[in-house]
Design an enzyme around this catalytic site. Structure first.
Site, short mmCIF file in Angstrom:
data_model
loop_
_atom_site.label_atom_id
_atom_site.label_comp_id
_atom_site.label_asym_id
_atom_site.label_seq_id
_atom_site.Cartn_x
_atom_site.Cartn_y
_atom_site.Cartn_z
N SER A 77 0.80 -1.23 0.00
CA SER A 77 0.00 0.00 0.00
C SER A 77 0.83 1.28 0.00
CB SER A 77 -0.97 0.01 1.18
OG SER A 77 -0.29 0.21 2.39
N LYS A 129 0.32 5.00 6.76
CA LYS A 129 -0.28 5.74 5.64
C LYS A 129 0.22 7.17 5.66
CE LYS A 129 -3.02 2.24 4.71
NZ LYS A 129 -2.71 1.35 3.62
#
Length: 161
Positions: free
Chosen positions: A42, A86
């Site tokens: 990711s 993230k």
């Protein structure tokens, strides 16, 4: 009997030193600086799919010193046993336009990030489960800011935007 008393006193002194060291280690790891192993696709190309070890500092989010572009370690709102790494894309009050399916850019939505929340996304939008799936992230789920890669040695250095 006197010799046992001396031995017991020495043992207690050493146990006290070890206890103090363990307390210091816990406080440092939980509230100041820790390392974290980041796996998965990711955050490609910023972080490797095979895994990187990053240093995470735990002061910025407590002092309100985070901003758009920062890499953060967060507790997953979908599974509290997991942590995610993230990038903050927007802070409270910012307007965000996003697409649930990056392959179809014509189907986008917009929203304003509510107070006490941030909008996070993985750098690899095609495989990242992030705010596009679970909405704005409460600020309280942020655990720290990743600022340096320490493993693998060939990629050692500060994490930039």
């Amino acid at each position: 009997m006197r010799q046992w008393r001396i031995i017991a006193k020495e043992a207690m002194a050493r146990a006290s030193i070890i206890g103090k060291f363990l307390c210091l280690l816990h406080v440092t790891d939980a509230y100041i600086l820790s390392s974290n192993h980041v796996l998965g696709p990711s955050m490609l190309p910023t972080l490797n799919i095979t895994g990187d070890v990053v240093l995470v500092e735990h002061l910025s989010h407590r002092l309100g010193k985070l901003g758009s572009g920062d890499l953060v370690l967060v507790r997953s709102p979908l599974d509290p046993k997991k942590t995610l790494t993230k990038r903050i894309v927007a802070m409270e009050g910012d307007k965000v336009t996003f697409s649930l399916d990056p392959t179809r850019s014509h189907s986008s939505r917009s929203l304003v990030v509510p107070k006490g929340h941030v909008w996070i996304q993985g750098d690899n939008a095609y495989v990242s489960r992030d705010s596009r799936h679970f909405g704005p992230l409460p600020y309280g789920l942020i655990e720290g800011k990743a600022f340096m890669r320490v493993w693998p040695p060939s990629s050692f250095g500060l994490l930039g935007e």
